[in-house]
Scaffold this motif. Structure first.
Motif, PDB file in Angstrom:
ATOM      1  N   PRO A   1       0.811  -1.222   0.000  1.00 21.74           N
ATOM      2  CA  PRO A   1       0.000   0.000   0.000  1.00 21.74           C
ATOM      3  C   PRO A   1       0.845   1.274   0.000  1.00 21.74           C
ATOM      4  O   PRO A   1       0.462   2.273  -0.624  1.00 21.74           O
ATOM      5  CB  PRO A   1      -0.809  -0.112   1.305  1.00 21.74           C
ATOM      6  N   LEU A   2       2.006   1.255   0.664  1.00 20.20           N
ATOM      7  CA  LEU A   2       2.850   2.460   0.677  1.00 20.20           C
ATOM      8  C   LEU A   2       3.341   2.796  -0.734  1.00 20.20           C
ATOM      9  O   LEU A   2       3.407   3.961  -1.123  1.00 20.20           O
ATOM     10  CB  LEU A   2       4.065   2.248   1.594  1.00 20.20           C
ATOM     11  N   LEU A   3       3.701   1.771  -1.478  1.00 20.39           N
ATOM     12  CA  LEU A   3       4.219   2.032  -2.833  1.00 20.39           C
ATOM     13  C   LEU A   3       3.079   2.448  -3.765  1.00 20.39           C
ATOM     14  O   LEU A   3       3.230   3.388  -4.558  1.00 20.39           O
ATOM     15  CB  LEU A   3       4.957   0.805  -3.384  1.00 20.39           C
ATOM     16  N   ARG A   4       1.928   1.795  -3.654  1.00 24.29           N
ATOM     17  CA  ARG A   4       0.817   2.205  -4.533  1.00 24.29           C
ATOM     18  C   ARG A   4       0.399   3.646  -4.238  1.00 24.29           C
ATOM     19  O   ARG A   4       0.152   4.433  -5.150  1.00 24.29           O
ATOM     20  CB  ARG A   4      -0.369   1.235  -4.375  1.00 24.29           C
ATOM     21  N   ALA A   5       0.414   4.005  -2.948  1.00 20.64           N
ATOM     22  CA  ALA A   5       0.052   5.392  -2.598  1.00 20.64           C
ATOM     23  C   ALA A   5       1.120   6.365  -3.104  1.00 20.64           C
ATOM     24  O   ALA A   5       0.796   7.441  -3.627  1.00 20.64           O
ATOM     25  CB  ALA A   5      -0.112   5.509  -1.085  1.00 20.64           C
ATOM     26  N   ALA A   6       2.380   5.981  -2.954  1.00 26.14           N
ATOM     27  CA  ALA A   6       3.471   6.865  -3.405  1.00 26.14           C
ATOM     28  C   ALA A   6       3.404   7.058  -4.926  1.00 26.14           C
ATOM     29  O   ALA A   6       3.601   8.168  -5.443  1.00 26.14           O
ATOM     30  CB  ALA A   6       4.824   6.285  -3.001  1.00 26.14           C
ATOM     31  N   LEU A   7       3.095   5.989  -5.646  1.00 24.93           N
ATOM     32  CA  LEU A   7       2.994   6.094  -7.113  1.00 24.93           C
ATOM     33  C   LEU A   7       1.837   7.009  -7.505  1.00 24.93           C
ATOM     34  O   LEU A   7       1.974   7.877  -8.379  1.00 24.93           O
ATOM     35  CB  LEU A   7       2.811   4.709  -7.731  1.00 24.93           C
ATOM     36  N   ALA A   8       0.688   6.822  -6.834  1.00 25.14           N
ATOM     37  CA  ALA A   8      -0.471   7.661  -7.158  1.00 25.14           C
ATOM     38  C   ALA A   8      -0.139   9.130  -6.863  1.00 25.14           C
ATOM     39  O   ALA A   8      -0.469  10.027  -7.655  1.00 25.14           O
ATOM     40  CB  ALA A   8      -1.686   7.203  -6.363  1.00 25.14           C
ATOM     41  N   GLY A   9       0.543   9.376  -5.735  1.00 26.19           N
ATOM     42  CA  GLY A   9       0.919  10.746  -5.387  1.00 26.19           C
ATOM     43  C   GLY A   9       1.861  11.336  -6.422  1.00 26.19           C
ATOM     44  O   GLY A   9       1.711  12.490  -6.854  1.00 26.19           O
ATOM     45  N   TYR A  10       2.823  10.527  -6.846  1.00 23.60           N
ATOM     46  CA  TYR A  10       3.809  10.994  -7.818  1.00 23.60           C
ATOM     47  C   TYR A  10       3.136  11.326  -9.156  1.00 23.60           C
ATOM     48  O   TYR A  10       3.409  12.359  -9.775  1.00 23.60           O
ATOM     49  CB  TYR A  10       4.877   9.909  -8.016  1.00 23.60           C
ATOM     50  N   LEU A  11       2.210  10.457  -9.570  1.00 22.71           N
ATOM     51  CA  LEU A  11       1.549  10.657 -10.868  1.00 22.71           C
ATOM     52  C   LEU A  11       0.633  11.883 -10.841  1.00 22.71           C
ATOM     53  O   LEU A  11       0.528  12.610 -11.830  1.00 22.71           O
ATOM     54  CB  LEU A  11       0.753   9.405 -11.257  1.00 22.71           C
ATOM     55  N   ARG A  12       0.012  12.114  -9.697  1.00 23.99           N
ATOM     56  CA  ARG A  12      -0.853  13.298  -9.598  1.00 23.99           C
ATOM     57  C   ARG A  12       0.007  14.573  -9.688  1.00 23.99           C
ATOM     58  O   ARG A  12      -0.306  15.492 -10.434  1.00 23.99           O
ATOM     59  CB  ARG A  12      -1.620  13.285  -8.278  1.00 23.99           C
ATOM     60  N   LEU A  13       1.132  14.540  -8.975  1.00 28.40           N
ATOM     61  CA  LEU A  13       1.994  15.718  -8.931  1.00 28.40           C
ATOM     62  C   LEU A  13       2.663  15.978 -10.282  1.00 28.40           C
ATOM     63  O   LEU A  13       2.690  17.098 -10.775  1.00 28.40           O
ATOM     64  CB  LEU A  13       3.063  15.488  -7.853  1.00 28.40           C
ATOM     65  N   HIS A  14       3.199  14.919 -10.901  1.00 29.72           N
ATOM     66  CA  HIS A  14       4.050  15.122 -12.079  1.00 29.72           C
ATOM     67  C   HIS A  14       3.328  14.943 -13.397  1.00 29.72           C
ATOM     68  O   HIS A  14       3.790  15.415 -14.426  1.00 29.72           O
ATOM     69  CB  HIS A  14       5.276  14.222 -11.998  1.00 29.72           C
ATOM     70  N   GLU A  15       2.208  14.214 -13.404  1.00 32.76           N
ATOM     71  CA  GLU A  15       1.488  14.063 -14.678  1.00 32.76           C
ATOM     72  C   GLU A  15       0.090  14.654 -14.581  1.00 32.76           C
ATOM     73  O   GLU A  15      -0.669  14.627 -15.554  1.00 32.76           O
ATOM     74  CB  GLU A  15       1.441  12.584 -15.096  1.00 32.76           C
ATOM     75  N   GLY A  16      -0.269  15.135 -13.397  1.00 33.04           N
ATOM     76  CA  GLY A  16      -1.547  15.824 -13.241  1.00 33.04           C
ATOM     77  C   GLY A  16      -2.748  14.910 -13.341  1.00 33.04           C
ATOM     78  O   GLY A  16      -3.863  15.373 -13.587  1.00 33.04           O
ATOM     79  N   THR A  17      -2.532  13.604 -13.150  1.00 32.97           N
ATOM     80  CA  THR A  17      -3.663  12.680 -13.304  1.00 32.97           C
ATOM     81  C   THR A  17      -4.001  12.037 -11.957  1.00 32.97           C
ATOM     82  O   THR A  17      -3.129  11.414 -11.349  1.00 32.97           O
ATOM     83  CB  THR A  17      -3.315  11.559 -14.314  1.00 32.97           C
ATOM     84  N   PRO A  18      -5.244  12.156 -11.504  1.00 31.56           N
ATOM     85  CA  PRO A  18      -5.615  11.469 -10.272  1.00 31.56           C
ATOM     86  C   PRO A  18      -5.752   9.970 -10.532  1.00 31.56           C
ATOM     87  O   PRO A  18      -6.432   9.557 -11.478  1.00 31.56           O
ATOM     88  CB  PRO A  18      -6.969  12.091  -9.902  1.00 31.56           C
ATOM     89  N   ILE A  19      -5.068   9.190  -9.712  1.00 30.27           N
ATOM     90  CA  ILE A  19      -5.078   7.723  -9.857  1.00 30.27           C
ATOM     91  C   ILE A  19      -5.478   7.148  -8.504  1.00 30.27           C
ATOM     92  O   ILE A  19      -4.958   7.577  -7.473  1.00 30.27           O
ATOM     93  CB  ILE A  19      -3.641   7.227 -10.210  1.00 30.27           C
ATOM     94  N   ASP A  20      -6.370   6.164  -8.502  1.00 26.15           N
ATOM     95  CA  ASP A  20      -6.757   5.521  -7.247  1.00 26.15           C
ATOM     96  C   ASP A  20      -5.769   4.391  -6.949  1.00 26.15           C
ATOM     97  O   ASP A  20      -5.722   3.402  -7.689  1.00 26.15           O
ATOM     98  CB  ASP A  20      -8.189   4.982  -7.374  1.00 26.15           C
ATOM     99  N   PRO A  21      -4.988   4.538  -5.871  1.00 28.50           N
ATOM    100  CA  PRO A  21      -3.967   3.515  -5.597  1.00 28.50           C
ATOM    101  C   PRO A  21      -4.566   2.148  -5.268  1.00 28.50           C
ATOM    102  O   PRO A  21      -3.921   1.126  -5.445  1.00 28.50           O
ATOM    103  CB  PRO A  21      -3.209   4.066  -4.383  1.00 28.50           C
ATOM    104  N   ASP A  22      -5.818   2.139  -4.809  1.00 31.92           N
ATOM    105  CA  ASP A  22      -6.423   0.850  -4.444  1.00 31.92           C
ATOM    106  C   ASP A  22      -6.924   0.066  -5.649  1.00 31.92           C
ATOM    107  O   ASP A  22      -6.950  -1.158  -5.625  1.00 31.92           O
ATOM    108  CB  ASP A  22      -7.608   1.073  -3.487  1.00 31.92           C
ATOM    109  N   THR A  23      -7.329   0.781  -6.686  1.00 29.95           N
ATOM    110  CA  THR A  23      -7.976   0.068  -7.801  1.00 29.95           C
ATOM    111  C   THR A  23      -7.270   0.251  -9.148  1.00 29.95           C
ATOM    112  O   THR A  23      -7.653  -0.386 -10.127  1.00 29.95           O
ATOM    113  CB  THR A  23      -9.432   0.565  -7.975  1.00 29.95           C
ATOM    114  N   GLU A  24      -6.255   1.123  -9.221  1.00 27.28           N
ATOM    115  CA  GLU A  24      -5.698   1.420 -10.549  1.00 27.28           C
ATOM    116  C   GLU A  24      -4.195   1.177 -10.678  1.00 27.28           C
ATOM    117  O   GLU A  24      -3.614   1.493 -11.710  1.00 27.28           O
ATOM    118  CB  GLU A  24      -6.014   2.876 -10.925  1.00 27.28           C
ATOM    119  N   VAL A  25      -3.564   0.652  -9.626  1.00 22.65           N
ATOM    120  CA  VAL A  25      -2.104   0.448  -9.673  1.00 22.65           C
ATOM    121  C   VAL A  25      -1.800  -1.008  -9.336  1.00 22.65           C
ATOM    122  O   VAL A  25      -2.332  -1.546  -8.369  1.00 22.65           O
ATOM    123  CB  VAL A  25      -1.389   1.362  -8.648  1.00 22.65           C
ATOM    124  N   THR A  26      -0.945  -1.634 -10.121  1.00 18.15           N
ATOM    125  CA  THR A  26      -0.449  -2.978  -9.807  1.00 18.15           C
ATOM    126  C   THR A  26       1.075  -2.935  -9.822  1.00 18.15           C
ATOM    127  O   THR A  26       1.674  -2.494 -10.812  1.00 18.15           O
ATOM    128  CB  THR A  26      -0.940  -4.008 -10.858  1.00 18.15           C
TER     129      THR A  26
END
Ligand code: PMP
Ligand code: GLN
Length: 391
Positions: free
Chosen positions: A74-99
């Protein structure tokens, strides 16, 4: 003797034909045999960024050494979602959209297996990374290629549309592009994204996303395609953090597609090593990370430019990449023969561009790729050996 049930068992099906050996198995082995400097493979000859080592050293002795949830810690999925929101401007749900996967390699395998059924077609844009076609074939699909003739050639919307058929399930693109050393431009992204109107899923391999040597910010599939169920972003720490051996990658897609990707992933590797996932999460969250990545890109720029100048001084027409760390050079003869000879005689390994095509165009049949992700002294030694050999 009483006949055993084995006597009535159905005949064993014929053994499948052995898969062809990957160039990234064959050539590094050959390089090791001859003591050659391995510029054939995008592998670093030094450790990863210090931040990764520090994050690993800071781990405790708790559950970070046990299985993570198969979808990813969960820490990595959350970190990835945070990074993508910040750097690519796209909201990503870490629970359902990251593997989280074992490198981009496993992500590609799982995504393709999740998408492709027997009879489906997948469009590859050549030069295409070696793994794509075998992954499609192992899922029972077939490939259709749009072939680019060289770094200056562009994806043409009409030509791309022509290789799409009613059976096309997905198109795979790679930006920044191994081996071309450039990223997709706005017109190319438009042409690719346009295919989603025909239900084609855009699989975007963004393994080199942080190696923008020309300073242009990365544009990926998250910005180019609006529908999360028709896009997949694949990336990893391999190239961005000089950590090809950590084998941490990820696939980002809409919830329904992610459910299918995870269904494959759970039975392939279950999860990548948890300690490394937790360390990567810490680095992605660290405020200093963008500056570290920019410094790496600047450092690579200097090494790439120096290497190109050295090749040109030897009479090899070489092209400097805008992105990534691959230098292309025309060797003026069959590139496969040149590479085999140069490994054995000059003790320098390069990669023939033909491995990126089903049927290489003429200019690429004489072109080789050098991976310049090495220490300066390694590059200097390679240049000394090549100079001795060529002059
Ligand atoms: N895609 C491309 C275009 C690559 O060059 C590579 C190799 N780095 C991969 C995917 C696989 O990367 P990873 O090491 O993350 O599995
Ligand atoms: N992707 C890397 C390249 O193009 C190599 C991958 C590997 O060695 N498995 O050089």
């Amino acid at each position: 003797m009483t006949p055993t049930t084995a006597a009535t068992a159905p005949a064993t099906p014929p053994a499948p034909a052995p898969a062809a050996e990957s160039v990234f198995v064959r050539i590094p082995a050959l390089a090791a045999k001859y003591g050659a400097v391995n510029l054939a493979q995008g592998v670093f000859d030094h450790g990863p960024d210090r931040a990764l080592l520090d994050a690993l050293a800071a781990l405790g002795d708790g559950t970070e050494h046990q299985y993570a949830p198969s979808a990813g810690h969960p820490l990595l999925r959350a970190a990835l979602a945070g990074y993508l929101r910040l750097h690519e401007g796209t909201p990503i749900d870490p629970d359902t959209e990251v593997t989280v996967t074992v490198g981009a390699t496993e992500a590609l395998h799982c995504v393709i297996a999740a998408l492709v059924s027997p009879g489906d077609e997948v469009v590859l844009v050549e030069p295409a990374y070696e793994q794509y076609a075998p992954a499609v074939h192992s899922a029972g699909g077939t490939t259709r290629a749009l072939r680019l003739a060289g770094p200056d050639d562009r994806i043409d919307a009409a030509a791309l549309a022509r290789v799409v058929t009613p059976a096309t399930r997905a198109v795979i693109v790679n930006t920044p592009w191994n081996p071309l050393g450039r990223s997709l431009d706005a017109d190319e992204w438009r042409a690719v994204a346009d295919l989603t109107r025909r239900g084609v899923v855009v699989v975007s391999d963004e393994t080199y996303e942080h190696l923008n040597l020309d300073g242009t910010p990365h544009t990926g599939v998250l910005a180019a395609v609006a529908d999360p169920e028709l896009r997949v972003k694949i990336s990893s720490v391999s190239k961005s953090f000089a950590a090809t051996g950590w084998r941490i990658g990820w696939a980002v897609a809409g919830p329904e597609l992610t459910r299918r990707i995870r269904a494959v992933h759970q039975f392939v590797t279950f999860c990548p090593p948890t300690p490394l996932q937790v360390a990567v999460a810490a680095v992605l969250r660290a405020p200093g990370t963008p500056a570290v990545l920019e410094r790496r890109a600047r450092d690579l720029r200097a090494r790439v430019d120096g290497f190109v100048a050295d090749l040109r001084a030897m009479g090899l027409p070489a092209t400097a990449p805008g992105n990534g760390f691959f230098v292309l050079a025309d060797v003026g003869e069959d590139a496969e023969r040149w590479c085999d000879r140069t490994i054995a005689e000059a003790r320098v390994a390069a990669l023939p561009m033909s491995v990126f095509y089903a049927d290489p165009p003429a200019a690429m049949a004489t072109t080789v790729r050098f991976a310049v992700c090495k220490r300066q002294e390694t590059l200097d030694e390679a240049v000394r050996r090549l100079r001795r050999h060529l002059t």
